[in-house]
Design a protein around this motif. Structure first.
Motif, PDB file in Angstrom:
ATOM      1  N   LEU A 113       0.820  -1.207   0.000  1.00 31.37           N
ATOM      2  CA  LEU A 113       0.000   0.000   0.000  1.00 31.37           C
ATOM      3  C   LEU A 113       0.854   1.257   0.000  1.00 31.37           C
ATOM      4  N   VAL A 114       1.975   1.213   0.714  1.00 31.61           N
ATOM      5  CA  VAL A 114       2.857   2.387   0.778  1.00 31.61           C
ATOM      6  C   VAL A 114       3.567   2.622  -0.548  1.00 31.61           C
ATOM      7  N   PHE A 193       4.836  -9.162  -0.446  1.00 27.66           N
ATOM      8  CA  PHE A 193       4.818  -7.777  -0.929  1.00 27.66           C
ATOM      9  C   PHE A 193       4.620  -7.717  -2.436  1.00 27.66           C
ATOM     10  N   VAL A 194       5.362  -8.520  -3.192  1.00 28.74           N
ATOM     11  CA  VAL A 194       5.276  -8.486  -4.654  1.00 28.74           C
ATOM     12  C   VAL A 194       3.895  -8.951  -5.127  1.00 28.74           C
ATOM     13  N   ILE A 195       3.355 -10.002  -4.523  1.00 29.28           N
ATOM     14  CA  ILE A 195       2.042 -10.504  -4.939  1.00 29.28           C
ATOM     15  C   ILE A 195       0.950  -9.482  -4.640  1.00 29.28           C
ATOM     16  N   TYR A 196       1.008  -8.879  -3.462  1.00 28.93           N
ATOM     17  CA  TYR A 196       0.017  -7.863  -3.122  1.00 28.93           C
ATOM     18  C   TYR A 196       0.158  -6.626  -4.015  1.00 28.93           C
ATOM     19  N   ALA A 199      -1.465  -7.305  -7.263  1.00 24.12           N
ATOM     20  CA  ALA A 199      -2.926  -7.285  -7.134  1.00 24.12           C
ATOM     21  C   ALA A 199      -3.452  -5.859  -7.024  1.00 24.12           C
ATOM     22  N   LEU A 200      -2.743  -5.006  -6.301  1.00 25.04           N
ATOM     23  CA  LEU A 200      -3.169  -3.616  -6.174  1.00 25.04           C
ATOM     24  C   LEU A 200      -3.101  -2.884  -7.509  1.00 25.04           C
ATOM     25  N   PRO A 232      -9.120 -12.917  -3.180  1.00 29.34           N
ATOM     26  CA  PRO A 232      -8.480 -14.069  -3.841  1.00 29.34           C
ATOM     27  C   PRO A 232      -6.967 -14.091  -3.649  1.00 29.34           C
ATOM     28  N   THR A 233      -6.337 -12.919  -3.676  1.00 28.12           N
ATOM     29  CA  THR A 233      -4.886 -12.849  -3.461  1.00 28.12           C
ATOM     30  C   THR A 233      -4.526 -13.268  -2.041  1.00 28.12           C
ATOM     31  N   THR A 234      -5.292 -12.793  -1.079  1.00 28.11           N
ATOM     32  CA  THR A 234      -5.043 -13.160   0.316  1.00 28.11           C
ATOM     33  C   THR A 234      -5.225 -14.658   0.530  1.00 28.11           C
ATOM     34  N   PHE A 235      -6.234 -15.232  -0.110  1.00 24.00           N
ATOM     35  CA  PHE A 235      -6.455 -16.680  -0.009  1.00 24.00           C
ATOM     36  C   PHE A 235      -5.267 -17.445  -0.583  1.00 24.00           C
ATOM     37  N   PHE A 236      -4.806 -17.021  -1.762  1.00 23.24           N
ATOM     38  CA  PHE A 236      -3.656 -17.675  -2.386  1.00 23.24           C
ATOM     39  C   PHE A 236      -2.417 -17.567  -1.508  1.00 23.24           C
TER      40      PHE A 236
END
Length: 313
Positions: A113-114, A193-196, A199-200, A232-236
């Motif tokens: 987020l940052v 971090f990279v996956i989130y 997704a963002l 879905p990203t959090t689940f993965f």
């Protein structure tokens, strides 16, 4: 009548066309087989066969260097469930896994987020955050020994500057478990971090604009707009990080070797190694590995079921 007669052949041709198009192309079927069969063979040889062999060995009393083994049935499982050290190993595994999963997800999301903004040097910072993930866990374990060392470590030096004494991370089991947990979170942070961040960057920006027009607060925007899109990203990530956390061996082996006080930081996967290669009890180690596999399978099935229910709502 003439119009009806002319329409019949057209309908027949159209129906014939759709029937033919629905038929699978043999060339595509052969191409799929060419790509699938080698992978299936590799899965059978390197995944399913070892899994079956491990299950078979869990019912035996076998020294890994011996050429024969003794069939003991459920003795290894009974010994593990009644052993006084099992509770410590299970608790260490539970604490380490929950802490690393929650810590990695929260910190990874916070950093994403940052850094999902137009900032100077953000590409460099992203590379720095991701770098520990690709470094060997053994190397990171050695490096963090200089951070947590009670005599000349970084934490000891910082605590001495404010007149405090740093805890002995290598002699107190609770602090030792805290040490290896923090080390693994730091190593695994770049992955979440990279996956989130990906997704963002792929989220729907029109929802952000709508929330801004409605005057939604930052917290409401996070909980009502961003997090639902990241489900879905959090689940993965929860599944992959959980599976990886329960299989951490290198950091524990380098930093504490499962100690102090015997099983101070020993997890189930480290117990498999210790029983199989150190204590020469491969059958008992196989039983522990089978139990761990069943636990992971159950957790994964529960997570998948929970995710399916969430999508149906």
């Amino acid at each position: 009548m003439e119009i009806k007669d002319s329409a019949k052949p057209a309908r027949r041709k159209l129906s014939t066309y759709f029937k033919r198009s629905d038929r699978p192309d043999r060339s595509e079927a052969w191409l799929a087989a060419v790509f699938l069969i080698p992978n299936i063979i590799l899965l059978i040889v390197f995944t399913y066969r070892p899994l079956i062999d491990n299950l078979r060995l869990s019912f035996t009393d076998w020294n890994i260097s011996a050429t024969s083994y003794t069939w003991v049935g459920l003795k290894n499982y009974a010994e593990w469930f009644t052993s006084p050290g099992t509770a410590t190993v299970v608790m260490n595994t539970l604490i380490f896994t929950v802490a690393t999963v929650v810590g990695s997800l929260l910190l990874g999301l916070g950093l994403a987020l940052v850094l999902d903004r137009r900032l100077h040097g953000r590409s460099f910072v992203r590379a720095v955050v991701f770098m520990p993930y690709v470094i060997s866990g053994a190397a990171i374990g050695v490096a963090f020994q200089f951070v947590f060392d009670p005599s000349f470590g970084l934490i000891s030096d910082l605590m001495a500057r404010i007149g405090k004494v740093a805890p002995d991370f290598y002699q107190v089991p609770e602090w030792a478990l805290f040490m290896v947990t923090v080390t693994y979170i730091w190593k695994n942070l770049g992955y979440t971090f990279v996956i989130y961040l990906a997704a963002l960057q792929g989220r729907r920006t029109d929802l952000d604009e709508a929330a801004e027009i409605d005057g939604a607060s930052r917290w409401r925007h996070l909980t009502r707009v961003l997090l639902p899109q990241l489900r879905p990203t959090t689940f993965f990530l929860s599944i992959t990080v959980l599976l990886n956390s329960m299989q951490v061996f290198d950091i524990i082996n380098v930093m504490t070797k499962g100690g102090p006080e015997g099983n101070g930081t020993s997890t189930m996967v480290y117990q498999v190694y210790q029983e199989t290669f150190m204590n020469q009890r491969a059958g008992y180690g196989a039983a522990v590995a089978t139990i761990m596999f069943i636990i992971l399978l159950i957790i994964t099935l529960v997570q998948v079921r929970y995710m399916q229910k969430g999508e149906q709502k």
